[in-house]
Design an enzyme around this catalytic site. Sequence first.
Site, PDB file in Angstrom:
ATOM      1  N   ARG A   1      -5.605   3.153  11.866  1.00  0.00           N
ATOM      2  CA  ARG A   1      -5.292   1.730  12.019  1.00  0.00           C
ATOM      3  C   ARG A   1      -6.384   0.976  12.776  1.00  0.00           C
ATOM      4  O   ARG A   1      -6.366  -0.253  12.816  1.00  0.00           O
ATOM      5  CB  ARG A   1      -3.966   1.558  12.778  1.00  0.00           C
ATOM      6  CG  ARG A   1      -2.735   1.964  11.990  1.00  0.00           C
ATOM      7  CD  ARG A   1      -1.483   1.736  12.813  1.00  0.00           C
ATOM      8  NE  ARG A   1      -0.316   2.319  12.202  1.00  0.00           N
ATOM      9  CZ  ARG A   1       0.476   1.697  11.322  1.00  0.00           C
ATOM     10  NH1 ARG A   1       0.208   0.467  10.965  1.00  0.00           N
ATOM     11  NH2 ARG A   1       1.535   2.298  10.837  1.00  0.00           N
TER      12      ARG A   1
ATOM     13  N   ARG B   1      12.860 -11.212   1.014  1.00  0.00           N
ATOM     14  CA  ARG B   1      13.657  -9.987   0.886  1.00  0.00           C
ATOM     15  C   ARG B   1      15.044 -10.189   1.483  1.00  0.00           C
ATOM     16  O   ARG B   1      15.197 -10.867   2.494  1.00  0.00           O
ATOM     17  CB  ARG B   1      12.992  -8.835   1.650  1.00  0.00           C
ATOM     18  CG  ARG B   1      11.747  -8.268   1.022  1.00  0.00           C
ATOM     19  CD  ARG B   1      11.240  -7.152   1.912  1.00  0.00           C
ATOM     20  NE  ARG B   1       9.986  -6.598   1.451  1.00  0.00           N
ATOM     21  CZ  ARG B   1       9.263  -5.724   2.157  1.00  0.00           C
ATOM     22  NH1 ARG B   1       9.693  -5.337   3.341  1.00  0.00           N
ATOM     23  NH2 ARG B   1       8.127  -5.257   1.690  1.00  0.00           N
TER      24      ARG B   1
ATOM     25  N   LYS C   1       0.814  -1.222   0.000  1.00  0.00           N
ATOM     26  CA  LYS C   1       0.000   0.000   0.000  1.00  0.00           C
ATOM     27  C   LYS C   1       0.847   1.271   0.000  1.00  0.00           C
ATOM     28  O   LYS C   1       0.466   2.272  -0.589  1.00  0.00           O
ATOM     29  CB  LYS C   1      -1.005  -0.002   1.141  1.00  0.00           C
ATOM     30  CG  LYS C   1      -0.422   0.037   2.537  1.00  0.00           C
ATOM     31  CD  LYS C   1      -1.520  -0.001   3.588  1.00  0.00           C
ATOM     32  CE  LYS C   1      -0.937   0.056   4.986  1.00  0.00           C
ATOM     33  NZ  LYS C   1      -0.075  -1.109   5.303  1.00  0.00           N
TER      34      LYS C   1
ATOM     35  N   ARG D   1       2.886  -9.489  12.825  1.00  0.00           N
ATOM     36  CA  ARG D   1       2.348  -8.207  12.343  1.00  0.00           C
ATOM     37  C   ARG D   1       1.017  -8.415  11.620  1.00  0.00           C
ATOM     38  O   ARG D   1       0.101  -7.601  11.724  1.00  0.00           O
ATOM     39  CB  ARG D   1       3.358  -7.531  11.411  1.00  0.00           C
ATOM     40  CG  ARG D   1       4.585  -7.017  12.156  1.00  0.00           C
ATOM     41  CD  ARG D   1       5.666  -6.539  11.206  1.00  0.00           C
ATOM     42  NE  ARG D   1       5.269  -5.354  10.467  1.00  0.00           N
ATOM     43  CZ  ARG D   1       5.818  -4.982   9.319  1.00  0.00           C
ATOM     44  NH1 ARG D   1       6.772  -5.694   8.767  1.00  0.00           N
ATOM     45  NH2 ARG D   1       5.417  -3.898   8.703  1.00  0.00           N
TER      46      ARG D   1
ATOM     47  N   ARG E   1      16.467  -9.302   7.237  1.00  0.00           N
ATOM     48  CA  ARG E   1      16.247  -8.452   8.416  1.00  0.00           C
ATOM     49  C   ARG E   1      15.227  -9.098   9.354  1.00  0.00           C
ATOM     50  O   ARG E   1      14.337  -9.819   8.911  1.00  0.00           O
ATOM     51  CB  ARG E   1      15.734  -7.075   7.981  1.00  0.00           C
ATOM     52  CG  ARG E   1      16.810  -6.209   7.352  1.00  0.00           C
ATOM     53  CD  ARG E   1      16.302  -4.835   7.026  1.00  0.00           C
ATOM     54  NE  ARG E   1      15.164  -4.893   6.112  1.00  0.00           N
ATOM     55  CZ  ARG E   1      14.901  -3.973   5.183  1.00  0.00           C
ATOM     56  NH1 ARG E   1      15.677  -2.937   5.059  1.00  0.00           N
ATOM     57  NH2 ARG E   1      13.858  -4.085   4.394  1.00  0.00           N
TER      58      ARG E   1
END
Length: 213
Positions: A88, A127, A13, A171, A160
């Site tokens: 949120r 990633r 997003k 999350r 990471r």
Amino acid sequence: MKIIMLGAPGAGKGTQAQLIADKYGIPHVSTGDIFRANIKNGTELGMEAKKYMDQGLLVPDELTVRILLDRVAKEDCKDGYVLDGFPRTIPQAEVLDQALTERGDRIDFAIDVDAPDENIVKRMSGRRACLACGATFHVEHIPPKQEGICDRCGQELVLRDDDKEETVQKRLDVYHEQTQPLLAYYEKKGVLRTVDGTKTMQEVFAAVTALLG
């Protein structure tokens, strides 16, 4: 054109918000950036927010909305803006709506970049980052020429902590619990639009611009 971007962390997003901002010439308003700017500039609102942040506390919704309204009242937002990272939760959305209504204003579109959890976990856990120069790669989509080595500076690439599968899943759990209910909230208001976040960045953006007209 006042737009809110919705979607799980890692759905893309933020990228879409920036593309919308560039195409339509309206600011990409990220709550994180606003907080940092207010604190750096020593504004009254920034100092108030810093008191909470220094204690490891969340900034209250009412103060966050005041900081946000201060930002969108600026001249560059007169033709609209793209909100990224706020609201949120439903209470935050209600405080924002009330504040905008008092100004005779409202949100035009809430765009949900929809992607299943498994796609997001796969995307983010693939990633790889170079801590030396900041370059990012993806084991499938943008692999480095030599596995585990940065193309740009030759240093080692790492996964990471933020991108580790268990962190991403945590999350996502928070998103489903706290933020996903906003989809029904904005659907009731008749402003929700959904795009398929599993497509390429360009395909998602084409879908977004088709909705916005």
